[in-house]
Design an enzyme around this catalytic site. Sequence first.
Site, short mmCIF file in Angstrom:
data_model
loop_
_atom_site.label_atom_id
_atom_site.label_comp_id
_atom_site.label_asym_id
_atom_site.label_seq_id
_atom_site.Cartn_x
_atom_site.Cartn_y
_atom_site.Cartn_z
CE LYS A 77 2.82 -39.01 17.69
NZ LYS A 77 1.67 -38.72 16.82
CB SER A 152 2.45 -35.23 15.16
OG SER A 152 1.55 -36.31 15.39
CB SER A 176 -0.04 -37.71 12.98
OG SER A 176 -0.01 -36.33 13.14
N1 GLN Z 1 -0.87 -32.35 11.02
C1 GLN Z 1 -2.12 -32.49 11.68
C2 GLN Z 1 -2.22 -31.51 12.81
O1 GLN Z 1 -1.31 -30.80 13.02
C3 GLN Z 1 -2.34 -33.87 12.13
C4 GLN Z 1 -1.86 -34.18 13.49
C5 GLN Z 1 -2.13 -35.58 13.90
O2 GLN Z 1 -2.66 -36.38 13.13
N2 GLN Z 1 -1.79 -35.87 15.12
O3 GLN Z 1 -3.22 -31.42 13.48
#
Ligand code: GLN
Length: 474
Positions: A77, A152, A176
């Site tokens: 990532k 994400s 995420s």
């Molecule tokens: N969807 C969550 C957020 O927007 C999780 C993001 C993540 O785990 N990096 O904060």
Amino acid sequence: METYHSLKQLQLGLKQNKYSLKSVVEHYLKQIEEQKHLNVFLDVYANEALAEAENLQKKLIAGKPLGKLFGLVIGIKDVLVQKGYQVRSASKILEGFESQFTGTAVQRLIDEDAIIIGVENCDEFAMGSSNENSAFGPTLNAADNSKVPGGSSGASAVAVQAGLCMASLGTDTGGSVRQPAAFCGVVGIKPTYSRVSRYGLIAFASSFDCIGVFSKNVEDNAQILEVIAGHDEFDSTVSNESVPAYSKDLQLSKKLKIAYLKETLENEALQTEIKEATVAKLDWLRSQGHQVVEVTFPHLDYLLPTYYILTTAEASSNLSRFDGVRYGYRAPEAHNMESMYKLSRSQGFGEEVKRRIMLGTFVLSASYYDAYYTKAQKVRRIIRDETRKMLAKYDFIVLPTTPTTAFPLGANRDNPAEMYLEDVFTVQANVTGVPAISIPNGVDAKNLPIGLQIMTDVFKESELYAFADYLMKS
Ligand code: GLN
């Protein structure tokens, strides 16, 4: 090359000379090229990966000892840094920035003979649930190109789903890894907070951030976590707890006590097919002689507010370093110091990141600090204590990973509150620091993957993997 099933099978094939490692890498490079429309990779390290394949092949031929991840072709990532390579956090603000060091998790992959094939798209600074908040365009779900892959770490999930590499490293601050794993029908783990060093991970919310692993099966996942986890002198928050050989110990040795949360299955937002698939798994577990108990968790409604107050606060502080001076982008028309800060940050960050920086700055501001930040810290403690109490009584908590399957691109783009609801079942593990995994649990009527989530107590990844493997083979 035959289709990839597992690392073990790949390594056996290499040792028996059924195919060369170079041909394996070529296979993935071809897949990446053919499925470019999915927008998974921001950088592909074609030459480096091919050269590494040849080096490793020589090592094999020479009979030298091979690393645990020998031949594993893995994607990373775009928030994990590597020396001499660009890293962007899918943001314009890091334009032109190159890292001066390699992070611990990535270095450990390399040291165990894995091959890094490239850098994967994601939501900007890992903020989002759909991969649409990237400055480099959205990634598409390979099961249905009109749907998001989740976020994400959306592209890291699609890379495994679409067979562009064998595994990926992602990060999970609020879901995420697990949410995109669910949307794409692959396995994704968020380990215990502090299990994996965060050295070389661009911070979003430091007391939540965890590096996690995507794979097609549980055994590969366990093998990769085993390599990247453990003490690291570069991260003072990482645990000293020893790392068990997760992948060697995938046997369930007893009948289990399993809890499910009433409030998750009764949640109004929960798609019927996901509820049915979860209930079916629980019924199956009962039929196998395990104890399956309904418990109530009245704090469910407090999870998202707690998560979003604390993570935005931490993000506003972490992201203050991107100021046009030290890293990447600087607004060309800035004419003094103040305008340099303002313009560089206004132009460099995307909408969602700016929203969170402002929210976080607000909850940390002198007059609101106690009302929001301090209160959320107290609620975090209560949620953690209650969750840990439950996990002392039960081996596992089973729940859906997400309220819905993959949604259409653009569906939640203009509605951040709706987007935040996506995280309703995943943030508990991050707020409390416990490990959680998402495994595939069938598909809905539109053939979109459904995920099943399992949580357990801290540092019980061995048990978590064994249970996940048992469920996947059921
Ligand atoms: N969807 C969550 C957020 O927007 C999780 C993001 C993540 O785990 N990096 O904060």
